[in-house]
Design a protein around this motif. Structure first.
Motif, PDB file in Angstrom:
ATOM      1  N   ARG A  34      35.582  39.441  46.537  1.00 29.56           N
ATOM      2  CA  ARG A  34      36.669  39.058  45.630  1.00 29.56           C
ATOM      3  C   ARG A  34      36.430  39.562  44.207  1.00 29.56           C
ATOM      4  O   ARG A  34      37.239  39.310  43.328  1.00 29.56           O
ATOM      5  N   SER A  35      35.332  40.242  43.972  1.00 29.07           N
ATOM      6  CA  SER A  35      34.969  40.641  42.614  1.00 29.07           C
ATOM      7  C   SER A  35      35.623  41.960  42.219  1.00 29.07           C
ATOM      8  O   SER A  35      35.950  42.791  43.068  1.00 29.07           O
ATOM      9  N   SER A  36      35.765  42.135  40.901  1.00 32.53           N
ATOM     10  CA  SER A  36      36.256  43.404  40.362  1.00 32.53           C
ATOM     11  C   SER A  36      35.119  44.207  39.748  1.00 32.53           C
ATOM     12  O   SER A  36      35.351  45.188  39.057  1.00 32.53           O
ATOM     13  N   HIS A  37      33.881  43.764  39.962  1.00 33.24           N
ATOM     14  CA  HIS A  37      32.725  44.508  39.475  1.00 33.24           C
ATOM     15  C   HIS A  37      31.754  44.711  40.630  1.00 33.24           C
ATOM     16  O   HIS A  37      31.845  44.032  41.659  1.00 33.24           O
ATOM     17  N   SER A  38      30.828  45.642  40.465  1.00 35.55           N
ATOM     18  CA  SER A  38      29.922  45.997  41.559  1.00 35.55           C
ATOM     19  C   SER A  38      28.458  45.776  41.225  1.00 35.55           C
ATOM     20  O   SER A  38      27.595  45.981  42.083  1.00 35.55           O
ATOM     21  N   VAL A  39      28.148  45.357  40.000  1.00 36.55           N
ATOM     22  CA  VAL A  39      26.759  45.181  39.565  1.00 36.55           C
ATOM     23  C   VAL A  39      26.565  43.738  39.110  1.00 36.55           C
ATOM     24  O   VAL A  39      27.405  43.211  38.369  1.00 36.55           O
ATOM     25  N   PRO A  40      25.488  43.044  39.533  1.00 38.38           N
ATOM     26  CA  PRO A  40      25.227  41.694  39.029  1.00 38.38           C
ATOM     27  C   PRO A  40      25.183  41.689  37.501  1.00 38.38           C
ATOM     28  O   PRO A  40      24.493  42.512  36.888  1.00 38.38           O
ATOM     29  N   THR A  41      25.924  40.775  36.891  1.00 39.66           N
ATOM     30  CA  THR A  41      26.089  40.775  35.440  1.00 39.66           C
ATOM     31  C   THR A  41      25.941  39.358  34.896  1.00 39.66           C
ATOM     32  O   THR A  41      26.481  38.413  35.480  1.00 39.66           O
ATOM     33  N   PRO A  42      25.207  39.198  33.780  1.00 44.24           N
ATOM     34  CA  PRO A  42      25.097  37.859  33.173  1.00 44.24           C
ATOM     35  C   PRO A  42      26.477  37.326  32.783  1.00 44.24           C
ATOM     36  O   PRO A  42      27.367  38.101  32.426  1.00 44.24           O
ATOM     37  N   ARG A  43      26.647  36.019  32.863  1.00 46.63           N
ATOM     38  CA  ARG A  43      27.908  35.418  32.446  1.00 46.63           C
ATOM     39  C   ARG A  43      27.633  34.293  31.452  1.00 46.63           C
ATOM     40  O   ARG A  43      26.494  33.900  31.251  1.00 46.63           O
ATOM     41  N   GLY A  44      28.708  33.797  30.845  1.00 46.32           N
ATOM     42  CA  GLY A  44      28.571  32.710  29.876  1.00 46.32           C
ATOM     43  C   GLY A  44      28.530  33.171  28.437  1.00 46.32           C
ATOM     44  O   GLY A  44      28.279  32.382  27.527  1.00 46.32           O
ATOM     45  N   GLY A  45      28.814  34.467  28.207  1.00 42.43           N
ATOM     46  CA  GLY A  45      28.754  34.990  26.839  1.00 42.43           C
ATOM     47  C   GLY A  45      29.774  34.381  25.908  1.00 42.43           C
ATOM     48  O   GLY A  45      29.627  34.460  24.676  1.00 42.43           O
ATOM     49  N   GLY A  46      30.812  33.757  26.467  1.00 39.87           N
ATOM     50  CA  GLY A  46      31.823  33.134  25.626  1.00 39.87           C
ATOM     51  C   GLY A  46      31.289  31.997  24.776  1.00 39.87           C
ATOM     52  O   GLY A  46      31.938  31.592  23.805  1.00 39.87           O
ATOM     53  N   VAL A  47      30.109  31.482  25.121  1.00 43.10           N
ATOM     54  CA  VAL A  47      29.483  30.440  24.306  1.00 43.10           C
ATOM     55  C   VAL A  47      29.298  30.930  22.870  1.00 43.10           C
ATOM     56  O   VAL A  47      29.442  30.156  21.907  1.00 43.10           O
ATOM     57  N   PHE A 199      32.809  45.206  26.354  1.00 42.51           N
ATOM     58  CA  PHE A 199      33.652  46.384  26.598  1.00 42.51           C
ATOM     59  C   PHE A 199      33.120  47.127  27.824  1.00 42.51           C
ATOM     60  O   PHE A 199      31.919  47.217  28.034  1.00 42.51           O
ATOM     61  N   PRO A 200      34.014  47.662  28.651  1.00 44.94           N
ATOM     62  CA  PRO A 200      33.591  48.314  29.898  1.00 44.94           C
ATOM     63  C   PRO A 200      32.621  49.477  29.642  1.00 44.94           C
ATOM     64  O   PRO A 200      32.881  50.286  28.753  1.00 44.94           O
ATOM     65  N   PRO A 201      31.531  49.527  30.420  1.00 45.76           N
ATOM     66  CA  PRO A 201      31.076  48.554  31.417  1.00 45.76           C
ATOM     67  C   PRO A 201      30.395  47.362  30.741  1.00 45.76           C
ATOM     68  O   PRO A 201      29.499  47.535  29.925  1.00 45.76           O
ATOM     69  N   ALA A 202      30.817  46.165  31.083  1.00 47.51           N
ATOM     70  CA  ALA A 202      30.364  44.951  30.400  1.00 47.51           C
ATOM     71  C   ALA A 202      28.887  44.688  30.647  1.00 47.51           C
ATOM     72  O   ALA A 202      28.392  44.828  31.762  1.00 47.51           O
ATOM     73  N   LYS A 203      28.198  44.290  29.569  1.00 47.50           N
ATOM     74  CA  LYS A 203      26.802  43.873  29.672  1.00 47.50           C
ATOM     75  C   LYS A 203      26.688  42.368  29.876  1.00 47.50           C
ATOM     76  O   LYS A 203      25.627  41.858  30.222  1.00 47.50           O
ATOM     77  N   ILE A 204      27.791  41.643  29.622  1.00 53.41           N
ATOM     78  CA  ILE A 204      27.843  40.203  29.854  1.00 53.41           C
ATOM     79  C   ILE A 204      29.304  39.804  30.003  1.00 53.41           C
ATOM     80  O   ILE A 204      30.189  40.406  29.378  1.00 53.41           O
ATOM     81  N   PHE A 205      29.564  38.807  30.837  1.00 54.24           N
ATOM     82  CA  PHE A 205      30.915  38.299  31.017  1.00 54.24           C
ATOM     83  C   PHE A 205      31.142  37.078  30.138  1.00 54.24           C
ATOM     84  O   PHE A 205      30.202  36.387  29.751  1.00 54.24           O
ATOM     85  N   MET A 206      32.403  36.794  29.877  1.00 53.37           N
ATOM     86  CA  MET A 206      32.774  35.683  29.004  1.00 53.37           C
ATOM     87  C   MET A 206      32.487  34.342  29.656  1.00 53.37           C
ATOM     88  O   MET A 206      31.972  33.426  29.011  1.00 53.37           O
ATOM     89  N   GLY A 207      32.827  34.190  30.923  1.00 50.99           N
ATOM     90  CA  GLY A 207      32.642  32.921  31.618  1.00 50.99           C
ATOM     91  C   GLY A 207      33.736  31.927  31.281  1.00 50.99           C
ATOM     92  O   GLY A 207      34.539  32.127  30.360  1.00 50.99           O
ATOM     93  N   ASP A 208      33.767  30.831  32.021  1.00 51.42           N
ATOM     94  CA  ASP A 208      34.806  29.824  31.835  1.00 51.42           C
ATOM     95  C   ASP A 208      34.749  29.163  30.465  1.00 51.42           C
ATOM     96  O   ASP A 208      35.783  28.761  29.926  1.00 51.42           O
ATOM     97  N   ALA A 209      33.543  29.044  29.904  1.00 53.19           N
ATOM     98  CA  ALA A 209      33.424  28.409  28.589  1.00 53.19           C
ATOM     99  C   ALA A 209      34.225  29.164  27.541  1.00 53.19           C
ATOM    100  O   ALA A 209      34.907  28.560  26.706  1.00 53.19           O
ATOM    101  N   GLY A 210      34.162  30.480  27.602  1.00 56.00           N
ATOM    102  CA  GLY A 210      34.866  31.286  26.606  1.00 56.00           C
ATOM    103  C   GLY A 210      36.335  31.454  26.893  1.00 56.00           C
ATOM    104  O   GLY A 210      37.176  31.341  25.991  1.00 56.00           O
TER     105      GLY A 210
END
Length: 335
Positions: A34-47, A199-210
């Protein structure tokens, strides 16, 4: 302006620290079907966005640039949504409890803001009383959730927030309400700092918090604008058109089909578009162009009363709806 620049720099630095934290704690978004990315990426950067914005808002408040009602209502609701999102990013909170928290945050904000301001339709101004307050709660809850739904490819939630906030600043400047531009301008700068990592390719995702935080804050800003002049509310809805149309059209199609709407999926129009073009960057730049070239001018026309609010919304949403259909928003996923 110094605080605006500092906000961007602080957000950039904090995002880097959050990324290190996520890597150490294995707070990762692992790709699946279900993902739109192919590489494991840290999330939660929206904090980083949340902390920087709350700090900046406190400074503006101490300088007398924000009133108590807006400061307490906006920051309290935003902090609650961010906390719920942070906990969900680190584990799993059942949907019903998340939704309860979302309604609590929306009600808190509206209590401090004084409820739903009057709206203008067909040249007439209406105050809807309690019905308006209920609709305003639903509006805020939907906006924060759709922002979460639309945060599915690198940079899109950031680009949308920046475009919408800068568009709002232009509305306030042109209409002589420059004091209202302080918060959207600062928020845009804070998100720019985060976007340097996202910015693509993202080094971190925003996550639900952000994403949830951005959704409810933008909704509160739209109500703040409407409290000053009814035209501002339709203008904000126009500025948010890309997210509102894609998310709402997708949700309606999935509801009609009987899907579980809180299950992860990748059937939004922007997700189909990113797969078609094989690029997240192409899609988010297209979103920026649509916002600045099409939606911002229409919003300005509404604020300047060259167009009625309903007419501006129709002109804005019509092409967006056609694009949602063209890019299969809400259709069964083509894996």
């Amino acid at each position: 302006m110094i605080l605006v620049v500092m906000g961007a720099l602080l957000s950039w630095g904090l995002t880097g620290l959050v990324r290190q934290y996520a890597l150490k704690r294995s707070v990762m978004d692992i790709p699946n079907e279900r993902s739109s990315h192919s590489v494991p990426t840290p999330r939660g950067g929206g904090v980083a966005i949340v902390l920087t914005f709350l700090l900046g808002a406190a400074m503006f408040y101490s300088m007398g640039l924000l009133n108590t009602s807006f400061f307490v209502g906006c920051c309290g609701a935003g902090a609650l949504i961010a906390a719920i999102g942070f906990l969900d990013d680190h584990g799993h909170i059942p949907a019903r409890w998340r939704l309860l928290g979302h309604f609590a945050a929306a009600i808190w904000a509206l209590i401090w803001l004084g409820g739903m301001p009057p709206i203008k339709l067909f040249g007439l101004t209406f105050s809807m009383g309690w019905a308006g307050h209920v609709l305003a709660v639903l509006y805020l809850v939907w906006l924060l959730n759709l922002y979460n739904f639309m945060d599915g490819i690198d940079g899109i939630a950031s680009i949308e927030a920046i475009s919408v906030c800068l568009g709002a600043c232009s509305l306030y400047g042109i209409s002589g309400q420059s004091s209202l531009a302080i918060v959207p301008l600062f928020l845009a700068a804070v998100v720019v700092g985060f976007l340097m990592w996202n910015f693509p390719p993202a080094k971190i995702f925003m996550g639900d918090a952000g994403s949830g935080f951005l959704g409810i804050v933008l909704g509160i800003l739209s109500l703040q604008g409407a409290s000053q002049a009814p035209e501002f509310f339709c203008s904000w809805l126009i500025l948010l058109g890309v997210f509102i149309v894609d998310a709402t059209f997708t949700l309606i199609r999935r509801l009609v089909r009987g899907d579980r709407v809180y299950e992860a999926h990748r059937s939004h129009g922007y997700q189909y578009a990113s797969r078609k073009f094989g690029s997240h960057r192409t899609v988010i730049l297209a979103v920026a162009v649509i916002n600045m070239v099409w939606l911002v001018p229409l919003a300005i026309c509404v604020v300047m009363k060259w167009l009625p609010g309903i007419g501006g919304l129709a002109l804005a949403y019509g092409p967006l709806l056609l694009m949602a259909i063209k890019y299969h928003s809400g259709e069964l996923e083509r894996l």
